[in-house]
Structures are given as C-alpha cells and as structure tokens.
Design a protein around this motif. Structure first.
Motif, PDB file in Angstrom:
ATOM      1  N   TYR A 178      -0.202  68.406  32.186  1.00  0.00           N
ATOM      2  CA  TYR A 178      -1.635  68.659  31.996  1.00  0.00           C
ATOM      3  C   TYR A 178      -2.159  67.913  30.765  1.00  0.00           C
ATOM      4  O   TYR A 178      -3.204  67.279  30.817  1.00  0.00           O
ATOM      5  CB  TYR A 178      -1.882  70.158  31.856  1.00  0.00           C
ATOM      6  N   GLY A 179      -1.417  67.960  29.676  1.00  0.00           N
ATOM      7  CA  GLY A 179      -1.805  67.237  28.468  1.00  0.00           C
ATOM      8  C   GLY A 179      -1.840  65.736  28.691  1.00  0.00           C
ATOM      9  O   GLY A 179      -2.745  65.046  28.213  1.00  0.00           O
ATOM     10  N   PHE A 180      -0.870  65.225  29.437  1.00  0.00           N
ATOM     11  CA  PHE A 180      -0.831  63.799  29.731  1.00  0.00           C
ATOM     12  C   PHE A 180      -2.023  63.386  30.587  1.00  0.00           C
ATOM     13  O   PHE A 180      -2.639  62.334  30.344  1.00  0.00           O
ATOM     14  CB  PHE A 180       0.477  63.433  30.427  1.00  0.00           C
ATOM     15  N   ILE A 181      -2.360  64.200  31.567  1.00  0.00           N
ATOM     16  CA  ILE A 181      -3.515  63.900  32.432  1.00  0.00           C
ATOM     17  C   ILE A 181      -4.801  63.879  31.611  1.00  0.00           C
ATOM     18  O   ILE A 181      -5.635  62.973  31.751  1.00  0.00           O
ATOM     19  CB  ILE A 181      -3.601  64.917  33.585  1.00  0.00           C
TER      20      ILE A 181
ATOM     21  N   GLN B 259      -9.086  60.760  28.961  1.00  0.00           N
ATOM     22  CA  GLN B 259      -9.863  60.411  27.774  1.00  0.00           C
ATOM     23  C   GLN B 259      -9.639  58.957  27.373  1.00  0.00           C
ATOM     24  O   GLN B 259     -10.542  58.303  26.850  1.00  0.00           O
ATOM     25  CB  GLN B 259      -9.505  61.334  26.611  1.00  0.00           C
ATOM     26  N   ALA B 260      -8.437  58.420  27.611  1.00  0.00           N
ATOM     27  CA  ALA B 260      -8.160  57.040  27.252  1.00  0.00           C
ATOM     28  C   ALA B 260      -8.975  56.063  28.107  1.00  0.00           C
ATOM     29  O   ALA B 260      -9.467  55.049  27.609  1.00  0.00           O
ATOM     30  CB  ALA B 260      -6.675  56.750  27.411  1.00  0.00           C
ATOM     31  N   PHE B 261      -9.135  56.381  29.396  1.00  0.00           N
ATOM     32  CA  PHE B 261      -9.838  55.468  30.282  1.00  0.00           C
ATOM     33  C   PHE B 261     -11.283  55.867  30.549  1.00  0.00           C
ATOM     34  O   PHE B 261     -12.099  55.032  30.899  1.00  0.00           O
ATOM     35  CB  PHE B 261      -9.077  55.329  31.607  1.00  0.00           C
ATOM     36  N   GLY B 262     -11.606  57.139  30.382  1.00  0.00           N
ATOM     37  CA  GLY B 262     -12.944  57.594  30.691  1.00  0.00           C
ATOM     38  C   GLY B 262     -13.785  57.910  29.491  1.00  0.00           C
ATOM     39  O   GLY B 262     -14.967  58.200  29.596  1.00  0.00           O
TER      40      GLY B 262
END
Length: 56
Positions: free
Chosen positions: A40-43, A48-51
């Motif tokens: 969940y944290g990775f998702i 946030q990294a791409f959006g």
C-alpha cells in the motif's frame, strides 16, 4: 490395542494442529500484514511520484 493406537494418533493430530496454528499466528499473519502495508505504501509512493502530490 486399537484404542491405544487411536489415542496416539489423536495426540499426533493435535500436535500437528497446534504447530500449524503457531505457524499461522506467529509467521503467516505478520508476513501478510507487513507485505500488505508495504505494498500500500509503495502504491501511494508511485502514485505521488508520477501523479504529483494530491492537493486539498
């Protein structure tokens, strides 16, 4: 003689069930929980990294 073998078998079954329960409680559930929280944290991190950071 048959009853004695049955009682030994019941004890062996009970021991195997307790070992399986211990495996589930002390290993499987923590591993599943940690994996789920990490995924969940990775998702969220990838989102946030791409959006971008979500604004209020």
């Amino acid at each position: 003689m048959t009853q004695q073998t049955s009682s030994e078998t019941a004890k062996q079954v009970k021991t195997k069930e307790l070992k399986a329960l211990g495996f589930i409680i002390f290993l499987l559930f923590p591993i599943i929980t940690i994996t789920g929280i990490s995924a969940y944290g990775f998702i969220l991190w990838m989102y946030q990294a791409f959006g971008g950071v979500v604004g209020h």
